[in-house]
Every structure is written in C-alpha cells, then in structure tokens.
Design a protein around this motif. Structure first.
Motif, short mmCIF file in Angstrom:
data_model
loop_
_atom_site.label_atom_id
_atom_site.label_comp_id
_atom_site.label_asym_id
_atom_site.label_seq_id
_atom_site.Cartn_x
_atom_site.Cartn_y
_atom_site.Cartn_z
N UNK A 1 0.84 -1.21 0.00
CA UNK A 1 0.00 0.00 0.00
C UNK A 1 0.87 1.25 0.00
N UNK A 2 1.94 1.24 0.79
CA UNK A 2 2.84 2.40 0.84
C UNK A 2 3.50 2.63 -0.51
N UNK A 3 3.93 1.56 -1.16
CA UNK A 3 4.55 1.69 -2.47
C UNK A 3 3.54 2.18 -3.51
N UNK A 4 2.31 1.69 -3.41
CA UNK A 4 1.27 2.12 -4.35
C UNK A 4 0.97 3.61 -4.17
N UNK A 5 0.84 4.06 -2.93
CA UNK A 5 0.55 5.47 -2.66
C UNK A 5 1.70 6.36 -3.13
N UNK B 1 -8.49 4.97 4.18
CA UNK B 1 -9.01 4.56 5.49
C UNK B 1 -10.53 4.42 5.45
N UNK B 2 -11.20 5.31 4.71
CA UNK B 2 -12.65 5.23 4.57
C UNK B 2 -13.05 3.95 3.84
N UNK B 3 -12.30 3.59 2.80
CA UNK B 3 -12.60 2.37 2.06
C UNK B 3 -12.49 1.15 2.98
N UNK C 1 -16.06 -1.55 1.21
CA UNK C 1 -16.73 -1.53 -0.09
C UNK C 1 -16.04 -0.52 -0.99
N UNK C 2 -15.78 -0.89 -2.23
CA UNK C 2 -15.14 0.04 -3.16
C UNK C 2 -15.96 0.24 -4.43
N UNK C 3 -17.08 -0.48 -4.56
CA UNK C 3 -17.82 -0.43 -5.82
C UNK C 3 -18.76 0.77 -5.92
N UNK C 4 -19.01 1.44 -4.79
CA UNK C 4 -20.03 2.47 -4.83
C UNK C 4 -19.54 3.80 -5.38
N UNK C 5 -18.22 3.96 -5.57
CA UNK C 5 -17.70 5.23 -6.04
C UNK C 5 -17.81 5.31 -7.55
N UNK D 1 -5.04 -2.55 -2.70
CA UNK D 1 -6.30 -2.32 -3.39
C UNK D 1 -7.09 -1.17 -2.78
N UNK D 2 -6.89 -0.94 -1.49
CA UNK D 2 -7.53 0.21 -0.84
C UNK D 2 -6.96 1.52 -1.39
N UNK D 3 -5.65 1.53 -1.69
CA UNK D 3 -5.03 2.71 -2.29
C UNK D 3 -5.56 2.91 -3.71
N UNK D 4 -5.71 1.83 -4.46
CA UNK D 4 -6.24 1.95 -5.82
C UNK D 4 -7.67 2.50 -5.79
N UNK D 5 -8.46 2.03 -4.83
CA UNK D 5 -9.82 2.54 -4.70
C UNK D 5 -9.82 4.02 -4.33
#
Length: 259
Positions: free
Chosen positions: A45-49, A178-180, A185-189, A226-230
């Motif tokens: 996640x850190x590398x993705x961000x 953090x909200x994700x 859930x990530x589909x609602x955006x 995946x949380x960062x991608x969302x």
C-alpha cells in the motif's frame, strides 16, 4: 559485465517499480498515513501510494515544463503551475494547499496581507490531527529528485507549491483509503469522464475501471494496495491521469510483498 544488462531493461517491472516510487519513500508515506489514521499500512500500500503521488507530480511538472518552454524558459516558476492546471483540469489536485500558497492568490477568495501572508480567518482552532500543510516540507527532497529526473529545475516558490500539493494529495489519499477500509466496499464510487469539446469520448477503462476492483477483502485494521487503488479513483477524475496512476501503481507493487 554484471552491471551492464540492468540498463536496457528500463521497461521491466522491477526497474519500473524502483523508478516509480523512489522520489517518495514508503517510510515517508507511512508517516503521512500515521497523521491520518491508526490503521496499519501494508508495504504494498505504501509503495502504491508513493507511485500514485509520483505520477500526479510528474504530470504537473510536465505541464509546467510545456508552459515554460513556450516562453523559452528552462526554470519553472509558479505561473507555470497555474498554466498547467488551467490547461488540464485533471491536475487540480491537493486543492487544500491553494489556500496556503501565494501562487493561488485571488483564485480562492483567501485574504493576504501586504507581505503575501494569509490573513487567518476568525476562530482558526488547532486540530488534534496535524494538517497536510504542516508536514509539506517533508516532500522537498522527493520533489527535487523528481524535478531532476524530468530534466527540470524550479524556483524555490515552485518547489514549495509542489511540496504542498504532494502533501495534501497524499493526506487526502490516506483519508479515502481509510474510509474504504471502514466501509469495506469500493464499488459504490462513481466515475467522471472529462471530454473536451470536439474530441471523441475516451474508451472505457477496461481493467482500470472500478468494476476491476472487487469487494474488499481483509481485516478492518490494515490498508492494503487495493484500498489505495480505490482511493485513487476517488481522488482523481476519470481521465488519462487516473488510468495511468492506477496502471503504474499496479506495476510498482508487482514484486512487492503485501506485508
């Protein structure tokens, strides 16, 4: 002979990942996340961000370089930043920084004194959580390295603005990630597709679409890649910049362990 082959393989995933995240170290990313949330941040996640932040700053610098070139200048100035954002609305990120920078004076309704210092609004209480602006200086080394990698130089005011934009953008990315995790859930955006007048609509995002992001898995205490991608899909409009940021973040974490 052992050192020679590494040079031509610039397009390989290992080389690409190093290039993508090197200006903004994962340790710095985790420090920003700690200002926002007590959740654990995985290494991937850190590398993705870091990669997403690099992609955004690279695009801003590229737009500013084009603006400077039109005036036969090599050194970037804050006016080039304004020109880059004016020409590409996708670059309007880290907007909270605009209230703190003289570069954006008169564009946000913020009051400045004769020295160019912001006149604070009444009742400006100190937040328990440090703001992104307070820690903006942490990005100076990364910004300078990124400018150098793009063959660009900038006046100190421009470096300061890039610092601030990077800090605010990454802080907002942390909050959304953090909200994700909390939402699970990530589909609602939804998506927003920007099309200039007279230009054809871009094709759908295919693998980079939100539908490619499955319902979240994992515990509710760890921010993963995946949380960062969302969170990236929330922070960036549905244009080329977002698609590139998602693609490069995936490449940057291809060989990175999840822990």
């Amino acid at each position: 002979m052992t050192a020679q082959p590494a040079r031509p393989e610039r397009s390989g995933p290992e080389i690409a990942s190093v290039m993508d995240v090197s200006p903004f170290k994962p340790s710095l990313v985790k420090a920003v996340f700690r200002d926002v949330t007590p959740m654990h941040v995985s290494r991937s996640a850190a590398w993705a961000a870091a990669s997403v932040t690099r992609t955004v700053l690279t695009e801003i610098i590229d737009g500013a370089r084009r603006a400077a070139a039109e005036e036969a200048r090599k050194k970037l100035i804050p006016g080039d930043l304004l020109s880059a954002i004016d020409r590409n609305i996708e670059l309007e990120v880290g907007a909270k920084w605009y209230d703190h920078s003289p570069t954006f004076q008169g564009l946000t309704g913020v009051l400045y004194d004769a020295e160019g210092v912001i006149v604070p609004s009444r009742k400006r209480s100190r937040s328990r959580k440090p703001s992104a602006v307070v820690g903006a200086h942490r990005f100076e080394a990364g910004v300078k390295k990124l400018l150098w990698s793009q063959g660009a130089t900038a006046v100190p005011a421009m470096v300061r603005d890039l610092d601030g934009i990077a800090s605010v953008f990454l802080t907002d990315l942390a909050r959304d990630a953090a909200m994700v995790v909390r939402e699970g859930e990530v589909k609602r955006f939804g998506t927003v597709t920007l099309v200039m007048s007279g230009e054809p609509a871009p094709p759908p995002f295919l693998k980079d679409s939100l539908r490619a992001l499955p319902a979240r898995r994992g515990d509710g205490r760890t921010i993963g890649r995946d949380d960062i991608l969302a969170a990236t899909t929330i922070q960036l409009f549905g244009g080329n910049l977002r698609q590139r940021a998602l693609t490069e973040a995936r490449e940057a974490t291809q060989n990175t362990s999840a822990g």
